[in-house]
Design a protein around this motif. Structure first.
Motif, mmCIF file in Angstrom:
data_model
loop_
_atom_site.group_PDB
_atom_site.id
_atom_site.type_symbol
_atom_site.label_atom_id
_atom_site.label_comp_id
_atom_site.label_asym_id
_atom_site.label_seq_id
_atom_site.Cartn_x
_atom_site.Cartn_y
_atom_site.Cartn_z
ATOM 1 N N ARG A 26 -28.017 -17.998 3.473
ATOM 2 C CA ARG A 26 -27.456 -17.410 2.163
ATOM 3 C C ARG A 26 -26.647 -16.503 2.258
ATOM 4 N N CYS A 27 -25.384 -15.913 1.374
ATOM 5 C CA CYS A 27 -24.638 -15.175 1.058
ATOM 6 C C CYS A 27 -24.472 -14.551 0.414
ATOM 7 N N GLY A 42 -13.244 -21.958 -10.595
ATOM 8 C CA GLY A 42 -13.522 -23.919 -11.620
ATOM 9 C C GLY A 42 -14.985 -24.253 -11.042
ATOM 10 N N ASP A 43 -15.319 -25.540 -10.892
ATOM 11 C CA ASP A 43 -16.604 -25.974 -10.447
ATOM 12 C C ASP A 43 -17.376 -24.744 -9.503
ATOM 13 N N THR A 44 -18.259 -24.384 -9.745
ATOM 14 C CA THR A 44 -18.848 -23.352 -9.164
ATOM 15 C C THR A 44 -19.609 -24.236 -7.814
ATOM 16 N N LEU A 45 -19.914 -25.271 -7.842
ATOM 17 C CA LEU A 45 -20.230 -26.916 -6.546
ATOM 18 C C LEU A 45 -19.376 -27.147 -6.253
ATOM 19 N N VAL A 46 -19.029 -26.794 -4.552
ATOM 20 C CA VAL A 46 -17.703 -26.955 -3.732
ATOM 21 C C VAL A 46 -18.566 -28.037 -3.344
ATOM 22 N N PHE A 102 -21.160 -21.111 -5.593
ATOM 23 C CA PHE A 102 -21.002 -20.140 -6.284
ATOM 24 C C PHE A 102 -21.689 -20.201 -7.445
ATOM 25 N N LYS A 103 -22.148 -18.690 -7.703
ATOM 26 C CA LYS A 103 -22.718 -18.154 -8.826
ATOM 27 C C LYS A 103 -22.957 -16.947 -9.206
ATOM 28 N N ARG A 104 -21.975 -16.082 -10.104
ATOM 29 C CA ARG A 104 -21.022 -14.995 -10.060
ATOM 30 C C ARG A 104 -22.834 -14.471 -10.714
ATOM 31 N N GLN A 144 -25.847 -13.281 -9.182
ATOM 32 C CA GLN A 144 -26.028 -13.085 -8.625
ATOM 33 C C GLN A 144 -25.540 -13.019 -7.636
ATOM 34 N N SER A 145 -23.671 -12.615 -7.382
ATOM 35 C CA SER A 145 -22.870 -12.451 -6.616
ATOM 36 C C SER A 145 -23.543 -13.168 -5.167
ATOM 37 N N SER A 146 -23.745 -14.627 -5.029
ATOM 38 C CA SER A 146 -24.325 -15.358 -4.569
ATOM 39 C C SER A 146 -23.231 -16.770 -3.813
ATOM 40 N N PHE A 147 -23.159 -16.841 -3.052
ATOM 41 C CA PHE A 147 -22.597 -18.224 -2.243
ATOM 42 C C PHE A 147 -22.969 -18.945 -1.407
ATOM 43 N N ASN A 148 -24.284 -19.486 -1.534
ATOM 44 C CA ASN A 148 -24.575 -19.871 -0.578
ATOM 45 C C ASN A 148 -24.736 -21.646 -0.215
ATOM 46 N N LEU A 149 -24.601 -21.502 1.145
ATOM 47 C CA LEU A 149 -23.767 -23.139 2.028
ATOM 48 C C LEU A 149 -25.409 -23.793 2.367
ATOM 49 N N ARG A 150 -25.855 -25.066 1.646
ATOM 50 C CA ARG A 150 -26.381 -25.910 1.591
ATOM 51 C C ARG A 150 -26.026 -27.451 2.413
ATOM 52 N N LYS A 151 -26.875 -28.123 3.430
ATOM 53 C CA LYS A 151 -27.338 -29.606 3.332
ATOM 54 C C LYS A 151 -28.543 -30.052 3.681
ATOM 55 N N PRO A 152 -28.393 -31.407 2.738
ATOM 56 C CA PRO A 152 -30.241 -32.069 2.400
ATOM 57 C C PRO A 152 -30.113 -33.034 3.493
ATOM 58 N N SER A 153 -29.466 -32.646 4.696
ATOM 59 C CA SER A 153 -30.653 -33.397 5.473
ATOM 60 C C SER A 153 -29.498 -32.543 7.091
ATOM 61 N N VAL A 154 -30.084 -31.750 7.985
ATOM 62 C CA VAL A 154 -29.683 -31.761 8.795
ATOM 63 C C VAL A 154 -28.961 -32.949 10.239
ATOM 64 N N HIS A 155 -28.561 -32.207 10.724
ATOM 65 C CA HIS A 155 -28.180 -32.952 12.224
ATOM 66 C C HIS A 155 -27.980 -31.995 13.096
#
Lengths: 114, 112
Positions: free
Chosen positions: A22-23, A53-57, A67-69, A71-82
């Motif tokens: 979360r950020c 532009g596109d809010t999913l980078v 990016f969610k304006r 919520q003023s958030s820019f959360n980082l995600r990864k479906p499957s971590v290594h």
């Protein structure tokens, strides 16, 4: 006060599990947004960035951020971590357009369980 | 791929000594920065430099610190009289103009 907040200091997930870091930021206008990764003893590597532009980078190493304006958030995600994703992750913003300093969050340390 | 180069990678010095950290920026970049990361803490802004002068500096960047770009290529950070609390990783970053900063690998400074 203007700031970048990463609420989670340390997160542990199992290899293969999904991840969300979360950020949140508190700036009046939409800043430029970044996620950097730092492996132990290493420098800072850019994972991805959002300017407009596109809010999913999409970024490198299978990471993405949304990016969610509202919520003023820019959360980082990864479906499957290594296991190699174990590192420190920093959210950062450039508060306004133009050549401005980068302001970093406190960082989130990611540990991967085998 | 162009990259930011920093030297030395690690320097050990005695308290009170002068230290110079060097950075070779990406050739067409115009904005230069120094950041500091004390062990276990977040990355902190020190100073930004544009058009041969400081454009912004933080509270950390006191009179013991100075920056210059003496020969149009190297960008240096000088700490005049090091203190124990100056021990940190120092990152140089450069920017072409707006947006992404490119970071070097860092210079680890240990003050004894």
């Amino acid at each position: 006060a203007q700031s970048v907040t990463q609420p989670d200091i340390h997160i542990t997930v199992s290899e293969g599990a999904s991840l969300e870091l979360r950020c949140n930021y508190s700036y009046g206008a939409t800043p430029y947004l970044f996620w950097y990764v730092q492996s132990p003893g290493q420098g800072l590597q850019l994972l991805l960035k959002y300017f407009s532009g596109d809010t999913l980078v999409q970024g490198i190493k299978g990471f993405e951020a949304e990016f969610k304006r509202s919520q003023s958030s820019f959360n980082l995600r990864k479906p499957s971590v290594h296991w190699s994703d174990a590192a420190e992750y920093f959210c950062a913003v450039v508060p306004t357009q133009g050549a401005q300093k980068l302001v970093f969050g406190q960082g989130t340390r990611l540990t991967i369980n085998p | 791929e162009p990259e930011v180069t920093q030297t030395p990678s690690h320097q050990v010095t005695q308290m009170g000594q002068e230290v110079i950290l060097r950075c070779v920026p990406i050739s067409n970049h115009l904005y230069f920065y120094w950041y500091r990361q004390i062990l276990g803490q977040k990355v902190e802004f020190l100073v930004s430099f544009y058009n041969n002068e400081i454009s912004e500096k933080s509270e950390i960047f006191d009179d013991q610190f100075s920056v210059e770009r003496p020969d149009g290529s190297n960008f240096t950070l000088k700490i005049r009289s090091t203190k124990l609390e100056d021990s940190a990783m120092y990152f140089c970053a450069t920017q072409r103009g707006g947006g992404e900063l490119f970071f070097g690998e860092g210079s680890r400074l240990t003050v004894l």
